[in-house]
Design an enzyme around this catalytic site. Sequence first.
Site: not given
Ligand code: NVA
Ligand code: CP
Length: 327
Positions: A105, A132, A135, A227, A267, A295
């Site tokens: 990540r 993502h 997801q 989201d 998500c 997931r």
């Molecule tokens: N769009 C959000 C998704 C978190 C799972 C982010 O990148 O923070």
């Molecule tokens: N939806 C998702 O990726 O959650 P986290 O940021 O908690 O991993």
Amino acid sequence: MRVRHFLLDTDLTPSEQAAILDTADHLKATRRSGAGAPGPFAGRSVALLFEKPSTRTRLSFDVAVTELGGHPVVLDAATTQLGRGETVEDTAAVFSRYVDAIVMRTFAQDRLERLAASASVPVVNALSDHAHPCQALADLQTIREFKGGLAGLTLAYLGDGNNVAHSLVLAGALAGMRVRVASPPGYEPFEQVLRQAGEICAATGGDVVVTHDALEAAAGADVLYTDVWASMGQDTETDSRSLVFQPYRLDEKAVEAADPEAIVMHCLPAHRDLEIAGSVLDGPRSVVFDQAENRLHAQKALLSFLLEHADAARQPPARTPADKAVR
Ligand code: NVA
Ligand code: CP
């Protein structure tokens, strides 16, 4: 044959994506039956490397690798030499000597691409600023469970044209879905992603449209999705964004505009009464915790797919009759 990575939804063909969803369903049913994990990862290690916070991704990948019989190694990048400036290229080369796959990540998609270019093991995007895809796999598995299929269904995404939106657009296009994105002007999904989705749709029968009208997007939709308005790394924009995004909240009005049997997705993590009404997130149409559960199953299926390909890529090519003659 090359090692395969999963940096973007389009790293899978439509049929590979569908096969992974089938495997995910099978793994879910096996787990629920208590039959235990098949254990294809015995003796394998997978590095889970995080440059941003995570709850679901971190936990679900950790449990996924463990249940597949492997050993997950969870690393907060800030406590590795990456945090002190070691390059992603050197990191990839070193990790490839220890582990069988790298799940990362990070911020820029470019960091994942550089990691993958220097890794000799599969690399998985566990969220970047751009996409993502893990997801989206879990989301498609969830939609199939509740709606019985994917092709031809309408998914309306209300809010920021962000990483989650990009992956829904691409994975939805691969599955032949109709994806509508309603975003404020200036916050639409990237043109490049929409172009790529358009090309995929020409082959799969899907359709992607972008609008600035949330209710127009929601009208008759089978799936409503939203989201956060400010993603990780955009915290300084939280206040300005919450003004611009008000008309895009997933609220009771959006639910009324959608198909009466529509499901509601997010998500997570969510902000109740900001991007989604608390009554909708906790209401009868919400499947957000099924999404979160999936997931685990979808990522198990993905890791199994990638490891199978990596193993095949490592096999020496079959001897030809000419080889035998030389010998
Ligand atoms: N769009 C959000 C998704 C978190 C799972 C982010 O990148 O923070
Ligand atoms: N939806 C998702 O990726 O959650 P986290 O940021 O908690 O991993």
